[in-house]
Scaffold this motif. Structure first.
Motif, PDB file in Angstrom:
ATOM      1  N   LEU C  60       0.241  -1.017   0.024  1.00 33.56           N
ATOM      2  CA  LEU C  60      -0.305  -0.151   0.377  1.00 33.56           C
ATOM      3  C   LEU C  60       1.371   1.151  -0.063  1.00 33.56           C
ATOM      4  N   ALA C  69      -8.478  -0.290   5.288  1.00 33.65           N
ATOM      5  CA  ALA C  69      -7.609  -0.435   3.725  1.00 33.65           C
ATOM      6  C   ALA C  69      -7.847  -2.485   4.196  1.00 33.65           C
ATOM      7  N   SER C 122      -7.036   5.664  -0.047  1.00 31.94           N
ATOM      8  CA  SER C 122      -5.748   4.710  -0.795  1.00 31.94           C
ATOM      9  C   SER C 122      -5.562   6.390  -0.996  1.00 31.94           C
ATOM     10  N   PHE C 215      -4.350  -1.207  -4.591  1.00 32.49           N
ATOM     11  CA  PHE C 215      -4.506  -2.220  -3.443  1.00 32.49           C
ATOM     12  C   PHE C 215      -3.891  -3.782  -4.450  1.00 32.49           C
ATOM     13  N   THR C 219      -5.908  -8.340  -0.208  1.00 26.07           N
ATOM     14  CA  THR C 219      -7.214  -7.011  -0.244  1.00 26.07           C
ATOM     15  C   THR C 219      -7.385  -7.336  -1.332  1.00 26.07           C
TER      16      THR C 219
END
Lengths: 360, 126, 308
Positions: C60, C69, C122, C215, C219
């Motif tokens: 990330l 996240a 993000s 991502f 995830t």
């Protein structure tokens, strides 16, 4: 709303070749953008000065991966003009045939890319399948799918026989019906029309001011085509129909390119019909007499300009190439103002960039 | 009416594609037919070579190299990784010693394959 | 007790929904490939993709809240799996109560909101753009979808999916009474699933990967799983609401009919994504509010008149 800049390129799913753009946006509106070029500069003009005229044919072919043949055609005509020879008519016709096939595959490739950018991936796959048929013809007759190596100084390197002619005619017939279907889709698919019609239209005045050529200019109603206006040898005997559209938007460009594909298909058939008998190449001296020459040729993206100067040796003293994409690139920041973020792909695809050509 | 017919073209194309078998060529597992004139792997006939060096002079990619000691004593080297498969050597050779086959060029895992000795005049005399 | 555990974990719970989600993805990709004259992936491709993503490192950008996240896809997964418990599958209802249709619709919107949040947290430019677009899109398709789905509820006289389903046994499939409502529901479902032609929030050529640009690893794997499961639950829901449960002499025949209905819906979804171009976000909003909502209201009025 706050202004933010989004980078598009040098790596971005939208781009097939490296080009860097910073686009200023506020929400979904685009305010403007700036360009950076030169990511695929390979110094081909300088390299050409260090190689012989014969070697350069293959070097020039690698300027572009799509319109490779028209580059070598312009180069070979330039060298032959300096040598003061005229190649046999059969060779001229074969060169023109390859040029038209190249235009067909270039335009189909472009249509596919536009379709992919507006999310119509089926059309992308189908057009690229059709384009493969044009490539098949070229592979069959010249031996190379993309780098055809069809030209040599003094003519072409292969001859066509009856079998080839039948094969080409068969494939062209198939392509004809496919292109008709594509035109139908362009004219009626509502989402595609909504995405392309009225997007960033360019007036013909702006086209002239920026010196933009090729299908982009013709889609804004500027009636130029070197195949008719300043024809290289075989084209003066062929009547080329020039397609124009007054729209100036992405839809008009789609229409112009699709129609041009059809015109090229007809031209290919006519060339095969008129193909004169005789030799396909001449023996030429290795040294080229002193002098300079300018050759202009109509590439799939517009006017291609070659300047060649010789100092009497077997290597060119200067080779200058001006590709049509460069003018179209300069127009890009103008088009980027006042559109939607979702229209960026359409605008970028619309001008049909060939960065490798522009950077060399 | 004509417009409706045109509108259905894409649906038609999709259905047609569904019915027909896919166009993909499963190359390493299936057949791939290359045309007769395809410029593929380069083949060399050492008996026909006279060592004139025309191919070396015209090669745009400098993939050919000639070590010449005298008219009879020379080695012709070929670097496949540099080769652009343009066919200029085939055109330039007056004796027809170099030709393109329509075979695909395979990848090589062996270091020795990076340089091929096309002709070693000493070896052929012995 | 054992039945509840079985329901939660095996059928129609976790394992069944995951497997059917992966099957849906494979079918969708295969159909699309065949429409485009390609071969398409082998049957194990979605599973292989998932395993690959789960075995990868989770990367990330700096300053992104790792906990959030990782949490967002899990919350969405939990929401869609819970929704799956209330949707009768092949006539088998695990849990149900009066008004579970509303709960399902609510739970199905959770992934969209989480998707928006994932974009915002993000910190990427494309993610923020994609997140904003997904929220705009949510407001365009959700209203016509809700109005369309209330049609079967009114006709069936209940807000419970299973009783709507069983009431079709007496009245006949509801698609016969409201074909327009069915079309609107499919359009709404496409919008919900962010599929072509409404894949605006994740349009590759415009916003790279949308909210999920930044991502990677597990995830992203969870996010893909959420999308797939959301799709199958949407399909099951539409079949329950519009086709009902066909009672045949033998139960296996009924199940075969159910599977055929599922395949038809998958074909419809793949077909629309094959033959339509992606819309612009303003065009989608226009379509939603100017065309879909009036049509949905028209259908609703028709149903109410029919009820009287």
């Amino acid at each position: 709303m706050d202004k933010i800049s989004i980078p598009i390129g040098p790596q971005h799913p939208l781009l097939k070749e490296p080009l860097s753009m910073m686009v200023d946006i506020a929400g979904e509106k685009v305010l403007g953008g700036s360009l950076r070029l030169g990511y695929v500069h390979r110094g081909i003009e300088r390299l050409a000065q260090q190689r012989t005229y014969v070697q350069n044919v293959h070097l020039i072919e690698r300027i572009c991966g799509i319109c490779s043949h028209v580059h070598t055609t312009a180069y070979c005509y330039a060298v032959e003009a300096l040598l003061g020879i005229e190649i046999p008519p059969r060779a001229q016709y074969i060169r023109a045939l390859m040029c038209e096939l190249e235009r067909i595959h270039s335009h189909l490739l472009w249509l596919g890319i536009l379709a992919k950018h507006i999310g119509l991936e089926t059309i992308f796959m189908h057009t690229w399948h059709d384009r493969e048929m044009a490539l098949d013809i070229m592979e069959e007759i010249s031996g190379g799918r993309v780098s055809h190596a069809a030209n040599q100084i003094g003519g072409v390197r292969f001859d066509l026989d009856e079998e080839h002619g039948d094969m080409i005619r068969g494939i062209l017939k198939k392509l004809h019906s496919q292109v008709d279907g594509l035109l139908d889709i362009i004219e009626t698919e509502p989402a595609a029309i909504a995405r392309t019609k009225g997007v960033a239209p360019i007036s013909s005045d702006l086209i002239k001011a920026y010196g933009v050529v090729g299908p982009v200019a013709r889609a804004s109603g500027v009636d130029i085509d070197l195949r008719r206006d300043a024809p290289l040898p075989p084209y003066d005997k062929l009547q080329v129909k020039v397609v124009t559209h007054p729209g100036g938007d992405a839809w008009a460009r789609t229409y112009v390119r699709a129609e041009e594909t059809r015109v090229s298909l007809n031209l290919c058939e006519k060339i095969l019909e008129d193909l004169p008998e005789g030799d396909v190449s001449l023996r030429t001296p290795r040294r080229v007499p002193e002098g300079e020459v300018i050759i202009r040729s109509e590439a799939p993206r517009g006017e291609l300009f070659y300047y060649l100067r010789s100092d009497g040796s077997d290597k060119p003293a200067r080779l200058k190439v001006r590709t049509p994409t460069l003018a179209a690139l300069s127009l890009l920041p103008v088009q980027l103002a006042e559109i939607n973020v979702a229209d960026i792909p359409v605008v970028l695809a619309g001008v049909d960039l060939c960065i490798a050509c522009a950077d060399r | 009416m004509n417009r409706i017919k045109k509108r259905l073209t894409i649906l038609n194309a999709v259905i047609e594609a569904m019915i027909k078998s896919p166009e993909t060529v499963k190359y390493p597992f299936g057949d791939l037919t290359l045309p007769e004139g395809y410029r593929g792997k380069i083949e060399f006939d050492p008996d026909k070579c006279s060592g004139c060096g025309l191919c070396v002079r015209d090669c745009p990619a400098e993939a050919l190299h000639l070590n010449k000691k005298s008219r009879e004593e020379y080695t012709l080297l070929y670097y496949p990784a540099r080769c652009a498969y343009c066919g200029q050597c085939e055109d330039s050779c007056r004796h027809g010693a170099i030709s393109h086959s329509n075979k695909l060029v395979g990848a090589t895992t062996h270091k020795d394959d990076w340089v091929l000795v096309f002709k070693d005049s000493k070896a052929s005399q012995e | 007790m054992i039945r509840s555990v079985f329901n939660l974990l095996v059928f129609p719970g976790f394992i069944f929904l995951v497997l059917s989600g992966l099957t849906f993805e494979w079918l969708d990709r295969k159909f699309l490939a065949r429409f485009q004259r390609r071969v398409g992936p082998p049957w194990y491709q979605p599973l292989a993709d998932l395993i690959k993503l789960f075995s990868k490192e989770d990367l990330l950008p700096k300053n992104v809240n790792d906990f959030l996240a990782a949490l967002l896809p899990l919350v969405s997964l939990a929401a869609v799996l819970t929704a799956g418990l209330y949707v009768p599958i092949a006539g088998y209802k695990a849990f149900s109560f009066e008004g579970d249709l509303i709960v399902i619709i609510f739970l199905m919107s959770v992934p969209t909101l989480a998707y928006y949040l994932a974009g915002i947290i993000s910190l990427g430019i494309y993610s923020v753009l994609g997140g904003g677009r997904s929220l705009l899109q949510f407001f365009s398709y959700e209203v016509p979808l809700l109005i369309a789905l209330s049609g079967p509820a009114i006709l069936g006289g209940s807000w419970s999916v299973s009783s709507i389903m069983t009431s079709q046994g007496n009245l006949g499939s509801f698609i016969l009474f409201q074909p327009l409502g069915f079309v609107l529901a499919v359009v709404g479902l496409i919008g919900k699933l962010k599929r072509d032609p409404f894949d605006i929030p994740k349009a590759k050529s415009e916003v790279v990967g949308g909210s999920l640009t930044e991502f990677s690893g597990p995830t992203l794997g969870f996010w893909n799983l959420v999308m797939d499961i959301q799709a199958v639950i949407g399909i099951f829901l539409l079949i329950d609401l519009y086709f009902g449960w066909t009672k045949m002499s033998h139960p296996s025949l009924s199940i075969i009919i159910f599977i055929i209905e599922c395949l038809i819906l998958v074909l419809i979804l793949s077909g629309t994504s094959a033959i339509f171009a992606r819309l612009r976000i303003d065009q989608l909003a226009g379509l939603g509010w100017r065309i879909l909502v009036p049509l949905a209201l028209l259908q609703l009025g028709f149903i109410i008149l029919m009820g009287i």
